[in-house]
Design a protein around this motif. Structure first.
Motif, PDB file in Angstrom:
ATOM      1  N   UNK A 191     -38.636  27.447  31.471  1.00  0.00           N
ATOM      2  CA  UNK A 191     -39.418  26.727  32.472  1.00  0.00           C
ATOM      3  C   UNK A 191     -38.628  26.727  33.781  1.00  0.00           C
ATOM      4  N   UNK A 192     -39.292  27.119  34.866  1.00  0.00           N
ATOM      5  CA  UNK A 192     -38.646  27.197  36.175  1.00  0.00           C
ATOM      6  C   UNK A 192     -39.327  26.223  37.121  1.00  0.00           C
ATOM      7  N   UNK A 193     -38.519  25.360  37.731  1.00  0.00           N
ATOM      8  CA  UNK A 193     -38.981  24.555  38.856  1.00  0.00           C
ATOM      9  C   UNK A 193     -38.456  25.224  40.132  1.00  0.00           C
ATOM     10  N   UNK A 194     -39.309  25.383  41.123  1.00  0.00           N
ATOM     11  CA  UNK A 194     -38.889  25.933  42.415  1.00  0.00           C
ATOM     12  C   UNK A 194     -39.290  24.939  43.487  1.00  0.00           C
ATOM     13  N   UNK A 195     -38.331  24.585  44.354  1.00  0.00           N
ATOM     14  CA  UNK A 195     -38.548  23.497  45.311  1.00  0.00           C
ATOM     15  C   UNK A 195     -38.430  24.022  46.732  1.00  0.00           C
ATOM     16  N   UNK A 196     -39.410  23.670  47.548  1.00  0.00           N
ATOM     17  CA  UNK A 196     -39.477  24.133  48.919  1.00  0.00           C
ATOM     18  C   UNK A 196     -38.541  23.406  49.870  1.00  0.00           C
ATOM     19  N   UNK A 197     -38.728  23.647  51.152  1.00  0.00           N
ATOM     20  CA  UNK A 197     -37.836  23.192  52.218  1.00  0.00           C
ATOM     21  C   UNK A 197     -37.732  21.667  52.247  1.00  0.00           C
ATOM     22  N   UNK A 198     -36.501  21.151  52.217  1.00  0.00           N
ATOM     23  CA  UNK A 198     -36.250  19.710  52.181  1.00  0.00           C
ATOM     24  C   UNK A 198     -36.001  19.150  53.575  1.00  0.00           C
ATOM     25  N   UNK A 199     -35.259  19.863  54.398  1.00  0.00           N
ATOM     26  CA  UNK A 199     -34.997  19.492  55.797  1.00  0.00           C
ATOM     27  C   UNK A 199     -34.581  18.024  55.960  1.00  0.00           C
ATOM     28  N   UNK A 200     -33.503  17.663  55.292  1.00  0.00           N
ATOM     29  CA  UNK A 200     -32.914  16.355  55.534  1.00  0.00           C
ATOM     30  C   UNK A 200     -33.620  15.178  54.911  1.00  0.00           C
ATOM     31  N   UNK A 201     -34.652  15.397  54.130  1.00  0.00           N
ATOM     32  CA  UNK A 201     -35.383  14.286  53.517  1.00  0.00           C
ATOM     33  C   UNK A 201     -34.811  13.977  52.140  1.00  0.00           C
ATOM     34  N   UNK A 202     -33.641  13.350  52.141  1.00  0.00           N
ATOM     35  CA  UNK A 202     -33.000  12.971  50.887  1.00  0.00           C
ATOM     36  C   UNK A 202     -33.864  12.006  50.095  1.00  0.00           C
ATOM     37  N   UNK A 203     -34.649  11.198  50.787  1.00  0.00           N
ATOM     38  CA  UNK A 203     -35.535  10.262  50.096  1.00  0.00           C
ATOM     39  C   UNK A 203     -36.580  11.003  49.262  1.00  0.00           C
ATOM     40  N   UNK A 204     -37.127  12.078  49.828  1.00  0.00           N
ATOM     41  CA  UNK A 204     -38.118  12.851  49.077  1.00  0.00           C
ATOM     42  C   UNK A 204     -37.476  13.622  47.932  1.00  0.00           C
ATOM     43  N   UNK A 205     -36.257  14.106  48.136  1.00  0.00           N
ATOM     44  CA  UNK A 205     -35.540  14.787  47.060  1.00  0.00           C
ATOM     45  C   UNK A 205     -35.322  13.829  45.896  1.00  0.00           C
ATOM     46  N   UNK A 206     -34.975  12.585  46.184  1.00  0.00           N
ATOM     47  CA  UNK A 206     -34.809  11.587  45.129  1.00  0.00           C
ATOM     48  C   UNK A 206     -36.113  11.397  44.349  1.00  0.00           C
ATOM     49  N   UNK A 207     -37.212  11.276  45.076  1.00  0.00           N
ATOM     50  CA  UNK A 207     -38.505  11.049  44.418  1.00  0.00           C
ATOM     51  C   UNK A 207     -38.933  12.246  43.593  1.00  0.00           C
TER      52      UNK A 207
END
Length: 245
Positions: free
Chosen positions: A16-32
């Motif tokens: 199973x592969x998760x692929x995550x797009x551009x975060x651009x400094x949003x550590x809050x969204x990365x946490x969620x």
């Protein structure tokens, strides 16, 4: 979570592969999104799982330092592979060249500097661009620099090829130019024929996931929209989870 869609392309059996797009400094969204991935791991059966981050961890959003710190510590519910985006490319070159400050700023890098406690306006007043870089390097952990330097340009699993920006049509995947993998747009986005593999990328913001036959764009403009997206590739299925608006 979007419903699963079936594609002719397949992830390796049992993976199973998760692929995550551009975060651009949003550590809050990365946490969620990490919490959502953690919950999703309880669904279904698989032998191996991995998450591929597609690059552009820094700039624009308010907490680039928090994003890099978390990824450098590999603090995620799965093993991770981290790719290099064009913003990391600029940042790495800036670390050795204060003359690139204007380019960094044009790319939204003032928020990155601020996340490390650097007041660029004050430093410019006291010593110009060299003073800004000096202040930044004094606050930039070695582990963060190593993280940037160790980012990969691409990854391949099964019928999928992962990179930040895209690939140049008619060039074999094994011979792609690093600059194209981090920076290409129009020649790639306008190409409708199949590539050797389905290209999973970010780089070009879109209101929603572009789930196409030859490519999947996972850049959903997270720093502005509040929607950070992960594509989930398993067997011949594609589905998507995100942080919501």
């Amino acid at each position: 979570m979007a419903e699963a869609m079936v594609s002719n392309a397949a992830a390796p059996e049992g993976v199973r592969i998760y692929a995550i797009g551009d975060i651009h400094g949003r550590a809050d969204l990365l946490d969620r999104l990490a919490q959502s991935v953690d919950g999703d791991l309880r669904n279904g059966a698989y032998d191996r799982v991995i998450t591929v981050f597609l690059g552009d961890y820094v700039d624009r959003g308010l907490d680039s330092r928090g994003v890099i710190d978390r990824l450098a510590r590999r603090d995620f519910p799965t093993p991770i592979v981290t790719l290099r985006g064009n913003h990391e490319d600029v940042m790495l070159r800036y670390l050795d060249n204060p003359a690139l400050l204007d380019q960094l700023v044009a790319f939204g890098g003032l928020t990155t500097l601020a996340s490390y406690g650097v007041d660029a306006s004050r430093e410019m007043t006291h010593g110009g661009a060299p003073a800004v870089l000096k202040a930044f390097l004094e606050r930039f952990p070695d582990s963060h620099r190593r993280f940037l330097e160790e980012t990969a340009l691409s990854a391949e699993y099964g019928d999928y090829f992962f990179c930040h920006a895209g690939v140049r049509p008619h060039v074999p995947l094994a011979q792609q130019d690093p600059g194209d993998l981090m920076w290409i747009r129009y020649e790639f986005l306008g190409y409708r024929a199949p590539f050797e593999k389905v290209i999973v990328h970010g780089h070009t913001p879109h209101a929603r996931v572009e789930n196409l036959a030859n490519r999947i764009n996972l850049d959903t403009h997270a720093f502005k929209s509040g929607v950070l997206t992960a594509g989930v590739l398993e067997g011949r299925q594609r589905r998507f989870i995100d942080t919501g608006g």
